[in-house]
Design a protein around this motif. Structure first.
Motif, PDB file in Angstrom:
ATOM      1  N   ALA A 123       8.394 -22.697 -46.770  1.00  0.00           N
ATOM      2  CA  ALA A 123       7.938 -23.771 -47.651  1.00  0.00           C
ATOM      3  C   ALA A 123       8.304 -23.526 -49.100  1.00  0.00           C
ATOM      4  CB  ALA A 123       6.419 -23.940 -47.520  1.00  0.00           C
ATOM      5  N   LEU A 124       8.649 -22.291 -49.461  1.00  0.00           N
ATOM      6  CA  LEU A 124       9.007 -21.975 -50.846  1.00  0.00           C
ATOM      7  C   LEU A 124      10.339 -22.613 -51.209  1.00  0.00           C
ATOM      8  CD1 LEU A 124       8.010 -18.202 -50.991  1.00  0.00           C
ATOM      9  CD2 LEU A 124       6.651 -20.191 -51.635  1.00  0.00           C
ATOM     10  N   ASN A 125      10.468 -22.979 -52.491  1.00  0.00           N
ATOM     11  CA  ASN A 125      11.671 -23.647 -52.977  1.00  0.00           C
ATOM     12  C   ASN A 125      11.995 -23.142 -54.373  1.00  0.00           C
ATOM     13  OD1 ASN A 125      13.245 -25.952 -54.347  1.00  0.00           O
ATOM     14  ND2 ASN A 125      13.235 -26.582 -52.207  1.00  0.00           N
ATOM     15  N   SER A 126      13.287 -23.022 -54.668  1.00  0.00           N
ATOM     16  CA  SER A 126      13.711 -22.474 -55.953  1.00  0.00           C
ATOM     17  C   SER A 126      13.448 -23.413 -57.121  1.00  0.00           C
ATOM     18  CB  SER A 126      15.210 -22.139 -55.908  1.00  0.00           C
ATOM     19  OG  SER A 126      15.481 -21.149 -54.948  1.00  0.00           O
ATOM     20  N   TYR A 127      13.123 -24.673 -56.836  1.00  0.00           N
ATOM     21  CA  TYR A 127      12.960 -25.663 -57.903  1.00  0.00           C
ATOM     22  C   TYR A 127      11.493 -25.953 -58.212  1.00  0.00           C
ATOM     23  CZ  TYR A 127      17.941 -26.616 -57.386  1.00  0.00           C
ATOM     24  OH  TYR A 127      19.309 -26.496 -57.356  1.00  0.00           O
ATOM     25  N   GLU A 128      10.582 -25.288 -57.532  1.00  0.00           N
ATOM     26  CA  GLU A 128       9.165 -25.589 -57.709  1.00  0.00           C
ATOM     27  C   GLU A 128       8.376 -24.328 -58.053  1.00  0.00           C
ATOM     28  OE1 GLU A 128       9.416 -28.617 -57.576  1.00  0.00           O
ATOM     29  OE2 GLU A 128      11.013 -28.939 -56.135  1.00  0.00           O
ATOM     30  N   SER A 129       7.105 -24.575 -58.371  1.00  0.00           N
ATOM     31  CA  SER A 129       6.157 -23.490 -58.612  1.00  0.00           C
ATOM     32  C   SER A 129       5.081 -23.565 -57.529  1.00  0.00           C
ATOM     33  CB  SER A 129       5.532 -23.616 -60.000  1.00  0.00           C
ATOM     34  OG  SER A 129       4.678 -22.530 -60.274  1.00  0.00           O
ATOM     35  N   PHE A 130       4.595 -22.394 -57.081  1.00  0.00           N
ATOM     36  CA  PHE A 130       3.634 -22.338 -55.976  1.00  0.00           C
ATOM     37  C   PHE A 130       2.480 -21.405 -56.337  1.00  0.00           C
ATOM     38  CE2 PHE A 130       7.644 -23.538 -54.131  1.00  0.00           C
ATOM     39  CZ  PHE A 130       7.334 -24.438 -53.125  1.00  0.00           C
ATOM     40  N   LEU A 131       1.317 -21.690 -55.737  1.00  0.00           N
ATOM     41  CA  LEU A 131       0.157 -20.803 -55.830  1.00  0.00           C
ATOM     42  C   LEU A 131      -0.233 -20.380 -54.425  1.00  0.00           C
ATOM     43  CD1 LEU A 131      -2.212 -22.481 -58.452  1.00  0.00           C
ATOM     44  CD2 LEU A 131      -0.485 -20.740 -58.822  1.00  0.00           C
ATOM     45  N   LEU A 132      -0.369 -19.088 -54.224  1.00  0.00           N
ATOM     46  CA  LEU A 132      -0.840 -18.540 -52.949  1.00  0.00           C
ATOM     47  C   LEU A 132      -2.243 -17.982 -53.181  1.00  0.00           C
ATOM     48  CD1 LEU A 132      -0.366 -17.780 -50.001  1.00  0.00           C
ATOM     49  CD2 LEU A 132       0.659 -15.640 -50.799  1.00  0.00           C
ATOM     50  N   TYR A 139      -1.508 -15.332 -56.253  1.00  0.00           N
ATOM     51  CA  TYR A 139      -0.120 -15.225 -56.668  1.00  0.00           C
ATOM     52  C   TYR A 139       0.350 -16.554 -57.254  1.00  0.00           C
ATOM     53  CZ  TYR A 139       0.335 -10.934 -53.879  1.00  0.00           C
ATOM     54  OH  TYR A 139       0.196  -9.675 -53.371  1.00  0.00           O
ATOM     55  N   GLN A 140       1.215 -16.464 -58.259  1.00  0.00           N
ATOM     56  CA  GLN A 140       1.946 -17.630 -58.754  1.00  0.00           C
ATOM     57  C   GLN A 140       3.437 -17.332 -58.629  1.00  0.00           C
ATOM     58  OE1 GLN A 140       1.098 -18.933 -62.755  1.00  0.00           O
ATOM     59  NE2 GLN A 140       2.762 -20.415 -62.775  1.00  0.00           N
ATOM     60  N   PHE A 141       4.106 -18.093 -57.790  1.00  0.00           N
ATOM     61  CA  PHE A 141       5.531 -17.912 -57.565  1.00  0.00           C
ATOM     62  C   PHE A 141       6.287 -19.013 -58.294  1.00  0.00           C
ATOM     63  CE2 PHE A 141       9.184 -19.433 -55.016  1.00  0.00           C
ATOM     64  CZ  PHE A 141      10.046 -18.395 -55.285  1.00  0.00           C
ATOM     65  N   ASN A 142       7.193 -18.622 -59.186  1.00  0.00           N
ATOM     66  CA  ASN A 142       8.005 -19.570 -59.938  1.00  0.00           C
ATOM     67  C   ASN A 142       9.444 -19.483 -59.454  1.00  0.00           C
ATOM     68  OD1 ASN A 142       5.837 -20.358 -61.607  1.00  0.00           O
ATOM     69  ND2 ASN A 142       6.168 -18.588 -62.928  1.00  0.00           N
ATOM     70  N   GLY A 143       9.952 -20.590 -58.909  1.00  0.00           N
ATOM     71  CA  GLY A 143      11.352 -20.631 -58.521  1.00  0.00           C
ATOM     72  C   GLY A 143      12.251 -20.463 -59.723  1.00  0.00           C
ATOM     73  N   LYS A 144      13.460 -19.972 -59.493  1.00  0.00           N
ATOM     74  CA  LYS A 144      14.359 -19.686 -60.615  1.00  0.00           C
ATOM     75  C   LYS A 144      14.803 -20.950 -61.337  1.00  0.00           C
ATOM     76  CE  LYS A 144      18.377 -19.406 -57.516  1.00  0.00           C
ATOM     77  NZ  LYS A 144      19.443 -18.501 -57.019  1.00  0.00           N
ATOM     78  N   HIS A 145      14.675 -22.121 -60.694  1.00  0.00           N
ATOM     79  CA  HIS A 145      15.031 -23.381 -61.333  1.00  0.00           C
ATOM     80  C   HIS A 145      13.799 -24.196 -61.725  1.00  0.00           C
ATOM     81  CE1 HIS A 145      19.094 -22.494 -60.159  1.00  0.00           C
ATOM     82  NE2 HIS A 145      18.810 -22.562 -58.868  1.00  0.00           N
ATOM     83  N   ALA A 146      12.611 -23.636 -61.587  1.00  0.00           N
ATOM     84  CA  ALA A 146      11.387 -24.379 -61.899  1.00  0.00           C
ATOM     85  C   ALA A 146      11.315 -24.675 -63.389  1.00  0.00           C
ATOM     86  CB  ALA A 146      10.156 -23.591 -61.455  1.00  0.00           C
ATOM     87  N   SER A 147      10.857 -25.874 -63.734  1.00  0.00           N
ATOM     88  CA  SER A 147      10.765 -26.280 -65.132  1.00  0.00           C
ATOM     89  C   SER A 147       9.570 -25.617 -65.804  1.00  0.00           C
ATOM     90  CB  SER A 147      10.630 -27.803 -65.226  1.00  0.00           C
ATOM     91  OG  SER A 147       9.406 -28.229 -64.660  1.00  0.00           O
ATOM     92  N   ASN A 197      11.986 -14.139 -40.088  1.00  0.00           N
ATOM     93  CA  ASN A 197      12.727 -12.877 -40.029  1.00  0.00           C
ATOM     94  C   ASN A 197      12.857 -12.312 -41.424  1.00  0.00           C
ATOM     95  OD1 ASN A 197      15.333 -14.014 -41.206  1.00  0.00           O
ATOM     96  ND2 ASN A 197      15.075 -15.311 -39.386  1.00  0.00           N
ATOM     97  N   ASP A 198      13.226 -11.042 -41.526  1.00  0.00           N
ATOM     98  CA  ASP A 198      13.296 -10.359 -42.811  1.00  0.00           C
ATOM     99  C   ASP A 198      14.430 -10.865 -43.684  1.00  0.00           C
ATOM    100  OD1 ASP A 198      11.150  -8.909 -42.051  1.00  0.00           O
ATOM    101  OD2 ASP A 198      12.279  -7.115 -41.459  1.00  0.00           O
ATOM    102  N   SER A 199      15.391 -11.552 -43.103  1.00  0.00           N
ATOM    103  CA  SER A 199      16.529 -12.050 -43.883  1.00  0.00           C
ATOM    104  C   SER A 199      16.309 -13.462 -44.411  1.00  0.00           C
ATOM    105  CB  SER A 199      17.799 -12.013 -43.032  1.00  0.00           C
ATOM    106  OG  SER A 199      17.649 -12.843 -41.881  1.00  0.00           O
ATOM    107  N   GLU A 200      15.122 -14.010 -44.205  1.00  0.00           N
ATOM    108  CA  GLU A 200      14.850 -15.372 -44.648  1.00  0.00           C
ATOM    109  C   GLU A 200      14.868 -15.454 -46.168  1.00  0.00           C
ATOM    110  OE1 GLU A 200      11.639 -18.964 -43.695  1.00  0.00           O
ATOM    111  OE2 GLU A 200      11.320 -16.917 -42.971  1.00  0.00           O
ATOM    112  N   GLU A 201      15.507 -16.489 -46.719  1.00  0.00           N
ATOM    113  CA  GLU A 201      15.661 -16.658 -48.153  1.00  0.00           C
ATOM    114  C   GLU A 201      14.913 -17.899 -48.619  1.00  0.00           C
ATOM    115  OE1 GLU A 201      17.092 -14.647 -50.227  1.00  0.00           O
ATOM    116  OE2 GLU A 201      17.910 -13.229 -48.775  1.00  0.00           O
ATOM    117  N   VAL A 202      14.633 -17.950 -49.899  1.00  0.00           N
ATOM    118  CA  VAL A 202      13.979 -19.114 -50.488  1.00  0.00           C
ATOM    119  C   VAL A 202      14.952 -20.287 -50.493  1.00  0.00           C
ATOM    120  CG1 VAL A 202      12.885 -20.029 -52.565  1.00  0.00           C
ATOM    121  CG2 VAL A 202      12.512 -17.650 -51.913  1.00  0.00           C
ATOM    122  N   SER A 203      14.448 -21.447 -50.125  1.00  0.00           N
ATOM    123  CA  SER A 203      15.303 -22.630 -50.021  1.00  0.00           C
ATOM    124  C   SER A 203      15.859 -23.035 -51.382  1.00  0.00           C
ATOM    125  CB  SER A 203      14.507 -23.794 -49.423  1.00  0.00           C
ATOM    126  OG  SER A 203      15.264 -24.981 -49.440  1.00  0.00           O
TER     127      SER A 203
END
Length: 708
Positions: A123-132, A139-147, A197-203
């Motif tokens: 569900a994680l995405n490089s363009y968004e911000s998430f709270l876990l 946790y606050q995860f900030n995608g590298k393209h998040a505004s 799997n361990d190789s899964e990457e952020v969308s």
């Protein structure tokens, strides 16, 4: 009277004997034995000289005696287990559905959407911000393209969750994770999120924010409890859009369907008898559709709304907005006290008024030496002019435990990893240079200059050794790199250059390619500063740069570079070229932005690439940038304009401030940068430690986790 006393004494004695007998027989250590319990219910002999009691159990009821005889095997008792993965409970006849692991996505632009998503790594995405959100961590995860807006909204939610302990999250602070390679994130999320799997990457798939907002808002469905207080009725006015808080009436009960989230909101003055029916009817709405297992069905009491519900409304007031101050509580030194302050806003119209162009000065021995050459007479400001003449200059370089004289031919060459002592001998002539020069006396000032890359120990050493050098007890001025006053810059008459690193690091590679930024509003105050990155991304259309390729020097002028910057940078480049020891004769070439040659672009590490420029901008840039620091003072939101110490009258400074001016400020800091046609708001960070090393408790702030 004696007879009465005797009777009273005998009565007291009998009472004491009865009390002792009761304690011995009924409260003694043998109560747990069955034999003793039988003895309690059996008739007891009457003490000598006492009447028989009318009750065999001394006032204890038969039920009490039976209860004392009863035994219970607690090993066969089964206790209800607490819910771990899913918390499901009965509330007014309807089952609430909550979870310990909640993943919230923050997406949008004009109407920011805060939505519950599946607690999966996918569900994680490089363009968004998430709270876990979990019971013990946040946790606050900030995608590298998040505004910046998405990150800021995430910080607001973190503040609300940590203060109110929403969703039963007991974390005192959040950990911010900036997007890096997937394996790094898995180390933080594998305990909470489902990973294939361990190789899964952020969308990296981007979804348009505006289309997402329209889609989410159109799917909102609102209901209100009918007059019979048994069922919810669909209300079109509450559906298909983002509502205002004013639509909620305290006397009503509503149900809002947001897909995986269904909330039953109960007003403060709503009918108490209808609340049970409302939860049952709300559960029917939840069961009417196929919902995900990670969805939420919850009762919301008016006035106790959590942040995830409040964000569904466009104008819900933020109780934690900008008024949160961390204040040291002397009664509890291990914790920080949170207070809420209502601040009066500052007057933005006053910020538009430019600073008075008062002359830049440096006061030495109660005399203002101006920019190093004196002051002009200005009777309107009660300024009586005088001239300043430089008599001599001496330099020393700080070594490991001492100092050494600096070669005269290297005067003006400084290094970011070194510290220097400069003695400036000058004379102040009150009558002006046209009169006798001997009317003044010789004076001196010691500057101890500290490079930006010096350690604290080296900086302290330079201050200590300055005292040893100064046998004249002259003024001593501490200078930090890039913050030198004009009086210091004029000592070198436009020949000052600051190299990266230390002197010992220069001889190993007689190179070489270097890139310098030119700063200075007057030619004799100009200076060059070496940049770390030789990349075209460093170029700025309002400035001038010097690019050295062995014995060839390019002087690159941006399309908006002012005349004084063009002239000063070309003069500084010629001085720099004369200092180069090379078999070939140094050559200085001027290059205009937009007319660069292929040979010029070959000098860059990453070759030619796109960079931000003003070639297509027809606007004029004839004003200086302005920087304001905003802070709270006596319950007022005030500002202070940062003055550029190298400003000159009627001269526009293209880059009067450096990025270090923001990062060196006491944090958390708030700045406004007026860039003529654009205004930027710069927000600092919450420090993790005080200057004394004490760990601070964060409120809505975070510790940034960096990948190695």
């Amino acid at each position: 009277q004696r007879k009465d006393v005797s009777k009273e004494y005998r009565a007291t004695t009998e009472m004491k004997e009865m009390t002792d007998d009761f304690i011995k027989d009924y409260l003694g250590p043998g109560l747990s034995k069955a034999a003793d319990l039988d003895r309690m219910s059996s008739p007891r002999p009457t003490p000598l000289g006492k009447k028989s009691s009318s009750s065999n159990n001394k006032g204890l009821a038969n039920e009490a005696v039976d209860a004392l005889k009863a035994t219970e095997d607690y090993t066969k008792v089964k206790l209800n287990k607490g819910h771990t993965q899913k918390a499901v409970k009965e509330v007014a006849g309807g089952r609430e559905q909550l979870h310990d692991t909640i993943l919230v996505q923050i997406k949008g632009k004009q109407s920011m959407q805060t939505r519950l998503v599946a607690p999966h790594f996918s569900a994680l995405n490089s363009y968004e911000s998430f709270l876990l959100i979990t019971p013990n961590t946040l946790y606050q995860f900030n995608g590298k393209h998040a505004s910046v807006l998405k990150k800021s909204k995430g910080t607001e939610l973190v503040t609300a969750i940590t203060i109110a302990k929403e969703f039963k999250c007991m974390a005192d602070k959040a950990t911010v994770l900036e997007q890096v390679r997937g394996s790094y994130l898995i180390r933080h999320f594998n305990k909470h999120l489902k990973i294939q799997n361990d190789s899964e990457e952020v969308s990296e798939k981007a979804v348009d924010d505006e289309e997402y907002e329209k889609e989410q808002n159109s799917a909102n469905i609102g209901y209100i409890l009918d007059e019979e207080k048994k069922n919810f009725t669909h209300v079109p006015e509450l559906s298909g859009k983002r509502l205002k808080q004013a639509r909620l009436k305290d006397s009503q009960i509503y149900c809002f369907d947001y897909g995986p989230e269904v909330y039953v909101w109960i007003g403060r003055s709503a009918d108490r008898g209808a609340r049970k029916n409302a939860m049952i009817a709300g559960r029917q709405i939840w069961d009417s559709k196929q919902r995900p297992s990670w969805g939420i069905f919850q009762r919301i009491a008016g006035g106790l709304e959590h942040s995830l519900f409040r964000e569904k409304f466009k104008d819900w007031p933020d109780v934690n907005a900008l008024h949160v101050l961390t204040v040291k509580n002397p009664c509890a030194p291990k914790k920080d006290k949170i207070t809420f302050v209502d601040m009066e806003p500052c007057d933005a119209e006053q910020m538009r008024i430019p600073l008075s162009e008062k002359p830049v000065g440096l006061v030495l021995e109660m005399t203002d030496v101006g920019r190093g050459d004196g002051l002009l007479t200005d009777l309107s400001q009660d300024i009586f002019g005088h001239d300043v003449e430089t008599r001599s200059v001496e330099m020393w370089r700080i070594t490991d435990n001492s100092y050494e004289e600096y070669p005269r031919e290297l005067y003006g060459e400084l290094y970011s990893g070194e510290s220097f002592i400069i003695r400036w001998a000058y004379r102040v002539m009150q009558g002006g240079k046209k009169q006798d020069h001997d009317t003044g006396r010789d004076r001196a000032a010691f500057f101890f200059w500290q490079g930006a890359d010096c350690t604290i120990k080296e900086k302290g050493k330079s201050a200590f050794l300055t005292v040893r050098v100064d046998s004249e007890r002259a003024p001593q001025i501490q200078l930090a790199q890039s913050n030198e006053p004009p009086a210091f810059l004029q000592i070198f008459n436009g020949s000052m250059v600051t190299y990266k690193g230390k002197i010992s690091e220069q001889g190993s590679s007689e190179k070489r390619r270097r890139m310098f930024l030119y700063r200075g509003e007057i030619e004799k105050e100009g200076s060059l500063t070496e940049l770390t990155d030789i990349s075209c991304c460093t170029l700025r259309s309002r400035g001038s740069f010097v690019l050295q390729d062995e014995s060839l020097f390019y002087v690159w002028h941006g399309c908006k570079s002012r005349a004084h910057t063009v002239a000063g940078s070309f003069s500084a480049a010629n001085i720099l070229a004369q200092r180069v020891t090379s078999k070939e004769k140094p050559t200085v070439l001027e290059v205009q932005e937009g007319s660069e040659s292929k040979e010029f672009w070959k000098c860059f590490d990453k070759r030619k690439q796109e960079y931000f420029n003003l070639l297509q901008d027809d606007r004029k840039y004839v004003k200086s940038l302005r920087l304001f620091n905003l802070f709270e003072e006596k319950k007022q939101f005030v500002y202070k304009e940062i003055e550029y110490n190298g400003r000159a009258p009627k001269v526009a400074a293209p880059y009067p401030f450096l990025q270090s001016d923001l990062y060196m400020a006491e944090q958390p800091a708030l700045f406004i940068l007026d860039a003529i046609y654009t205004v930027y708001v710069w927000v600092g960070w919450w420090p993790s430690h005080t200057p004394d090393g004490e760990v601070l408790a964060h409120t809505g702030s975070a510790e940034t986790a960096k990948a190695t």
